[in-house]
Motif scaffolding. Structure first.
Motif, PDB file in Angstrom:
ATOM      1  N   LYS A   1     -32.898 -11.114  31.884  1.00 22.42           N
ATOM      2  CA  LYS A   1     -32.671 -10.662  33.236  1.00 22.42           C
ATOM      3  C   LYS A   1     -33.728 -10.237  34.155  1.00 22.42           C
ATOM      4  CE  LYS A   1     -28.511  -8.235  31.219  1.00 22.42           C
ATOM      5  NZ  LYS A   1     -27.829  -6.807  30.940  1.00 22.42           N
ATOM      6  N   GLU A   2     -34.580  -9.683  33.621  1.00 19.86           N
ATOM      7  CA  GLU A   2     -35.670  -9.850  34.867  1.00 19.86           C
ATOM      8  C   GLU A   2     -35.862 -10.945  35.240  1.00 19.86           C
ATOM      9  OE1 GLU A   2     -39.336  -8.154  32.045  1.00 19.86           O
ATOM     10  OE2 GLU A   2     -38.386  -6.225  31.686  1.00 19.86           O
ATOM     11  N   MET A   3     -36.019 -11.628  34.397  1.00 18.18           N
ATOM     12  CA  MET A   3     -35.935 -13.666  35.299  1.00 18.18           C
ATOM     13  C   MET A   3     -35.369 -13.424  36.691  1.00 18.18           C
ATOM     14  SD  MET A   3     -37.536 -15.809  31.967  1.00 18.18           S
ATOM     15  CE  MET A   3     -37.928 -17.444  33.236  1.00 18.18           C
ATOM     16  N   GLU A   4     -33.522 -13.229  36.771  1.00 23.02           N
ATOM     17  CA  GLU A   4     -32.616 -13.630  37.147  1.00 23.02           C
ATOM     18  C   GLU A   4     -32.933 -12.368  38.268  1.00 23.02           C
ATOM     19  OE1 GLU A   4     -29.310 -13.529  35.093  1.00 23.02           O
ATOM     20  OE2 GLU A   4     -29.575 -14.720  33.276  1.00 23.02           O
TER      21      GLU A   4
ATOM     22  N   SER B   1     -35.610 -19.456  38.801  1.00 23.23           N
ATOM     23  CA  SER B   1     -34.921 -20.486  37.989  1.00 23.23           C
ATOM     24  C   SER B   1     -34.889 -20.890  36.778  1.00 23.23           C
ATOM     25  CB  SER B   1     -34.058 -21.450  39.410  1.00 23.23           C
ATOM     26  OG  SER B   1     -35.414 -22.506  39.380  1.00 23.23           O
ATOM     27  N   LYS B   2     -33.722 -21.782  35.786  1.00 23.21           N
ATOM     28  CA  LYS B   2     -34.186 -21.915  34.359  1.00 23.21           C
ATOM     29  C   LYS B   2     -34.681 -23.370  34.227  1.00 23.21           C
ATOM     30  CE  LYS B   2     -30.888 -19.715  32.713  1.00 23.21           C
ATOM     31  NZ  LYS B   2     -30.144 -19.010  31.846  1.00 23.21           N
TER      32      LYS B   2
ATOM     33  N   LEU C   1     -33.042  -7.519  17.244  1.00 25.20           N
ATOM     34  CA  LEU C   1     -34.966  -6.888  18.231  1.00 25.20           C
ATOM     35  C   LEU C   1     -35.056  -7.919  18.808  1.00 25.20           C
ATOM     36  CD1 LEU C   1     -35.829  -4.890  15.697  1.00 25.20           C
ATOM     37  CD2 LEU C   1     -35.113  -3.751  17.550  1.00 25.20           C
ATOM     38  N   LEU C   2     -34.949  -9.393  17.833  1.00 20.32           N
ATOM     39  CA  LEU C   2     -35.874 -10.494  18.912  1.00 20.32           C
ATOM     40  C   LEU C   2     -34.696 -10.644  19.819  1.00 20.32           C
ATOM     41  CD1 LEU C   2     -36.588 -12.765  15.875  1.00 20.32           C
ATOM     42  CD2 LEU C   2     -38.710 -11.391  17.723  1.00 20.32           C
ATOM     43  N   GLU C   3     -33.078 -11.236  19.577  1.00 23.92           N
ATOM     44  CA  GLU C   3     -32.359 -11.003  21.311  1.00 23.92           C
ATOM     45  C   GLU C   3     -32.158 -10.826  21.866  1.00 23.92           C
ATOM     46  OE1 GLU C   3     -28.091 -12.106  19.275  1.00 23.92           O
ATOM     47  OE2 GLU C   3     -29.275 -13.577  17.474  1.00 23.92           O
ATOM     48  N   LYS C   4     -32.520  -9.053  21.761  1.00 20.72           N
ATOM     49  CA  LYS C   4     -32.185  -7.919  22.944  1.00 20.72           C
ATOM     50  C   LYS C   4     -33.715  -8.224  23.378  1.00 20.72           C
ATOM     51  CE  LYS C   4     -29.760  -3.962  20.719  1.00 20.72           C
ATOM     52  NZ  LYS C   4     -29.475  -2.863  20.929  1.00 20.72           N
ATOM     53  N   GLN C   5     -34.660  -8.754  22.932  1.00 14.85           N
ATOM     54  CA  GLN C   5     -35.808  -8.550  23.558  1.00 14.85           C
ATOM     55  C   GLN C   5     -35.743  -9.721  24.805  1.00 14.85           C
ATOM     56  OE1 GLN C   5     -38.869  -9.154  21.023  1.00 14.85           O
ATOM     57  NE2 GLN C   5     -39.647  -6.406  20.976  1.00 14.85           N
TER      58      GLN C   5
END
Length: 99
Positions: free
Chosen positions: A90-93, A98-99, A80-84
């Motif tokens: 994806k929302e940030m991209e 940028s990272k 669940l943590l990885e999916k979040q």
């Protein structure tokens, strides 16, 4: 003889009649002394009460609410943590951050 004659007759003798009143006991409760052993009261609340404060609770992640966490529970939490995290990345991209 009329009633007037009767009253004159009683007054002429100068006798005083005595009215007896019943004895009334005092209103306070009587004192009882119990010679037997004293009664010891106990209740569930009194028996369950702890006079000293309990020690601090130590949280054990393996044992919570009587359930032991096994491998499947740990994997599910991690998944669940990885999916979040992937969803947020994806929302940030998509926004162009940028990272």
């Amino acid at each position: 003889m009329s009633t007037n004659d009767h009253s004159k007759d009683v007054n002429s003798k100068n006798q005083v009649s005595r009215v007896l009143c019943p004895q009334v006991p005092p209103l306070c409760a009587p004192h009882y002394s119990d010679t037997g052993p004293p009664v010891v009261w106990s209740s569930l609340v009194k028996d369950s009460y702890v006079r000293h404060p309990p020690s601090a609770f130590v949280h054990d992640p393996e044992h919570w609410h009587g359930h032991k966490t096994d491998y499947l529970v740990k994997w599910t939490e991690q998944n669940l943590l990885e999916k979040q995290l992937h969803k947020l990345l994806k929302e940030m991209e998509g926004k162009g951050v940028s990272k």
